[in-house]
Structures are given as C-alpha cells and as structure tokens.
Write a protein that holds these residues in place. Structure first.
Motif, PDB file in Angstrom:
ATOM      1  N   LEU B 207       0.811  -1.219   0.000  1.00 45.13           N
ATOM      2  CA  LEU B 207       0.000   0.000   0.000  1.00 45.13           C
ATOM      3  C   LEU B 207       0.841   1.264   0.000  1.00 45.13           C
ATOM      4  O   LEU B 207       0.313   2.364   0.055  1.00 45.13           O
ATOM      5  CB  LEU B 207      -0.920   0.015   1.232  1.00 45.13           C
ATOM      6  CG  LEU B 207      -0.170  -0.124   2.559  1.00 45.13           C
ATOM      7  CD1 LEU B 207      -0.446   1.062   3.452  1.00 45.13           C
ATOM      8  CD2 LEU B 207      -0.602  -1.409   3.243  1.00 45.13           C
ATOM      9  N   CYS B 213      -4.644   3.957  -6.893  1.00 47.49           N
ATOM     10  CA  CYS B 213      -5.444   3.331  -5.835  1.00 47.49           C
ATOM     11  C   CYS B 213      -6.232   2.150  -6.391  1.00 47.49           C
ATOM     12  O   CYS B 213      -6.628   1.260  -5.642  1.00 47.49           O
ATOM     13  CB  CYS B 213      -6.391   4.345  -5.204  1.00 47.49           C
ATOM     14  SG  CYS B 213      -5.541   5.513  -4.135  1.00 47.49           S
ATOM     15  N   ARG B 245      -3.388   6.116   0.021  1.00 46.94           N
ATOM     16  CA  ARG B 245      -3.388   4.653  -0.186  1.00 46.94           C
ATOM     17  C   ARG B 245      -3.522   3.904   1.139  1.00 46.94           C
ATOM     18  O   ARG B 245      -4.100   2.813   1.163  1.00 46.94           O
ATOM     19  CB  ARG B 245      -2.126   4.226  -0.951  1.00 46.94           C
ATOM     20  CG  ARG B 245      -2.129   4.706  -2.393  1.00 46.94           C
ATOM     21  CD  ARG B 245      -0.968   4.120  -3.173  1.00 46.94           C
ATOM     22  NE  ARG B 245      -1.416   3.109  -4.110  1.00 46.94           N
ATOM     23  CZ  ARG B 245      -0.835   1.936  -4.282  1.00 46.94           C
ATOM     24  NH1 ARG B 245       0.224   1.611  -3.593  1.00 46.94           N
ATOM     25  NH2 ARG B 245      -1.310   1.074  -5.166  1.00 46.94           N
ATOM     26  N   VAL B 248      -7.178   4.001   1.685  1.00 41.10           N
ATOM     27  CA  VAL B 248      -7.897   3.124   0.745  1.00 41.10           C
ATOM     28  C   VAL B 248      -7.756   1.666   1.182  1.00 41.10           C
ATOM     29  O   VAL B 248      -8.736   0.918   1.231  1.00 41.10           O
ATOM     30  CB  VAL B 248      -7.373   3.315  -0.702  1.00 41.10           C
ATOM     31  CG1 VAL B 248      -7.867   2.198  -1.612  1.00 41.10           C
ATOM     32  CG2 VAL B 248      -7.813   4.673  -1.239  1.00 41.10           C
ATOM     33  N   CYS B 249      -6.527   1.276   1.524  1.00 43.16           N
ATOM     34  CA  CYS B 249      -6.307  -0.117   1.935  1.00 43.16           C
ATOM     35  C   CYS B 249      -7.062  -0.417   3.238  1.00 43.16           C
ATOM     36  O   CYS B 249      -7.671  -1.482   3.385  1.00 43.16           O
ATOM     37  CB  CYS B 249      -4.814  -0.387   2.090  1.00 43.16           C
ATOM     38  SG  CYS B 249      -4.438  -2.145   2.216  1.00 43.16           S
TER      39      CYS B 249
END
Lengths: 65, 265
Positions: B207, B213, B245, B248-249
C-alpha cells in the motif's frame, strides 16, 4: 494437477514446501501458505510434500502499514 | 397515527415532520431524520421512525444507536453490534480501520499496539498534534470516544507476539492485521490461523507510495483469510507510506470485515 497461486505447477510434485519457497525466491518468514483451503503450520514446511491434486496459495507480505 | 419519535412509540395527529416538531416543542432548525435519512420536511406515514435533534446537542446512547439502526437497517446493525473485531497495530491501517468500524457501530473493538504517537505518524494516521507522546491505544480510544462513545474499546498496550496473539485476540470473530513489518505480518496471520480455528483474518500487503489506488484490491484466500493491498508496493526509501493509499487499503480491510460479519464473502 497441482495449482499454486492459480497457475498449473506440475513440476513442483514431490518437493517440500520449504524447497519450493526457496527455489521460487520467497522468504519463508514473510509468507503464509494455504493448502487446499487450510493454513499450513510453519513447523510443517519442511515435511509437507506437494502432492497431486494440491491447490496451494502462497501469500507473500511486503512491509508497510 | 403511530410513530416512533426518538425511539419512543407515540400517537400523533401531526401529518408532517414539521408539525410533529412543533407539537413536541423542538426549535426551528432542528435536525430531522425520517427512517434513517435527513430530511427538511416530509409527510408522515404509519410506523415511521422519526428523530428530531436540537442542533448542537449530543444525542444520548439510545438515540445514537437508534440512528445507526435506522440508517443501516435493524437486521444488519444487530449483527454489527454483536461483533467483536481485533485490530493488531494502530498505524496508518489500524487507526483508519478503527475509525471506520467505530463509525459503523461494531459492538466491541480490541485495539493493540505498544507504540507511542510520534510526528512521522501524522501524515497518514488518525492522530493529532495533541496526541504526540501518548500511547497509540490511549490516543485512539480518546478519538473513537468522540466519534462513537458507545463502542466498547478493549485497549491492549502490549507488543503482539507469537506467544500472546491468541490470548489477546481469542474473543474476536475477526482480526485485522495492520502491522508495518513484513515478518510481523506473516507471524500474526500464521499464528492466528493456526491457533484460533474460528477466527477470520483480514490482512494487508502492498500500500506504499502514490501508485494508482485502483491497484489495491481485496482477495479471499481459502476460507478464513482475506488480503487487501496491491501485493507489491513495499514501504522503503523513495516509496513512503502516504495518507490516501493507507486509507484506501484500510477501507478495503474495514469493508471486508463488514462483509464477513454479514456472511457476504
């Protein structure tokens, strides 16, 4: 047929998980291995031989969190 | 007609939310919610669930819970409330996961980390200047308390190891692996899956940096392991960990947790 991470790997037949990891460039202390849906305990890496019909998933972790 | 106002059953002749607001003496400009969604004014129907909150006031536990039940639907929220989720590591992943799950109203969170907040954490983790030097468990518990004070938080201010992981997370339905170090990640995933046969694990790998993304995804491996990330973007010199990121992860991991609770994956 032997499947490793979704790909056919019939040449791996008979190798131990330890051998396969080393030959394929994985670091054994940075992976988790599932065989036929179950986690393979670390202690069994050197004994467990890859057999016909095995479906194997090797998850390799990279750092970052 | 029969209406549920702020969680209590009432009988009213009011035909609209605004009329109901006047009837019960709430000031103009109050927040009005009909069946889980904010509305200006709306006609009422039999058995509607209405919440009217005076602006600037803190809703009590029952009201806040009612709102979550209304918004998420009772069948789903009941499952979230009964769930216990562990989070191992409270950095860019773990602190974001904890915030997501607290907002969702997960009943109990077991949050574990032995570290303190330092300035390098602020680029992606859910901490503030005022938390610098505090244990991450304490700082995050304080943050979560301001988001949803009714989630039970179990603070574990210890380093998670092969020896204690099963004891720390033994009561959890699902555990999120949110460590930084690759070997620690593998250790935790292996230990939990080996020692806790009922638990499901949602881990992360890959990540770092500023790649797309869209490369970050959720993969199910076997029956009890989910991996989120792009699988390759390792943190290192020139590829630092960045807020988008990481979030997002963490979002992938949080969503996988909710899907697992609902039996959707």
């Amino acid at each position: 047929m032997i499947k490793i991470n979704g790909k056919s790997e019939n040449a791996a037949l008979g190798k131990s998980i330890s051998e396969y990891l080393e030959q394929s460039g994985y670091k054994a202390n940075q992976v988790a291995v599932e065989i036929n849906g179950d986690i393979l305990p670390k202690a069994e890496y050197s004994q467990r031989q890859i057999a016909e019909g095995d479906t194997i998933e090797i998850v390799s972790f990279v750092g970052g969190g | 007609m029969n209406i549920f106002l702020n969680g209590k059953q009432i009988i009213t002749f009011s035909q609209s939310i605004d009329a109901l607001r006047c009837e019960y003496g709430f000031p103009e400009g109050s927040i009005t919610i009909l069946n889980g969604f904010g509305v200006q004014d709306s006609a009422l129907s039999e058995n509607d669930r209405v919440h009217i909150l005076e602006k600037g006031t803190t809703p009590d536990k029952d009201t806040l819970e009612e709102l979550l039940y209304a918004r998420h639907t009772p069948m789903i929220q009941d499952k979230f409330k009964k769930a216990c989720v562990g989070i191992a590591g409270l950095g860019g992943l773990g602190s974001n996961i904890a915030v997501n799950l607290a907002r969702t109203g997960i009943g109990r969170l077991v949050i574990a980390d032995h570290d303190t907040v330092d300035p390098t954490n602020l680029n992606r983790q859910q901490y503030r200047i005022r938390h610098l030097g505090m244990y991450k468990t304490d700082a995050l518990k304080a943050e979560l308390g301001e988001i949803n004070p009714y989630v039970e938080i179990i603070n574990v201010n210890r380093k998670v190891t092969e020896e204690n992981a099963a004891e720390i997370f033994g009561g959890c339905d699902i555990v999120c692996e949110a460590f930084d170090n690759a070997e620690c990640k593998a250790m935790l995933v292996n230990t939990l899956l080996e020692k806790l046969p009922e638990v499901k694990v949602v881990a992360a790998s890959g990540l770092a940096g500023l790649g797309s993304c869209n490369d970050i995804r959720t993969r199910k491996i076997g029956s009890r392991l989910i991996i989120c990330g792009d699988g390759v973007s390792e943190a290192g010199c020139g590829t630092g960990l960045m807020a988008p990121r990481a979030a997002v992860c963490a979002g992938h991991q949080s969503n996988a947790v909710l899907q697992l609770i609902l039996g959707e994956i």
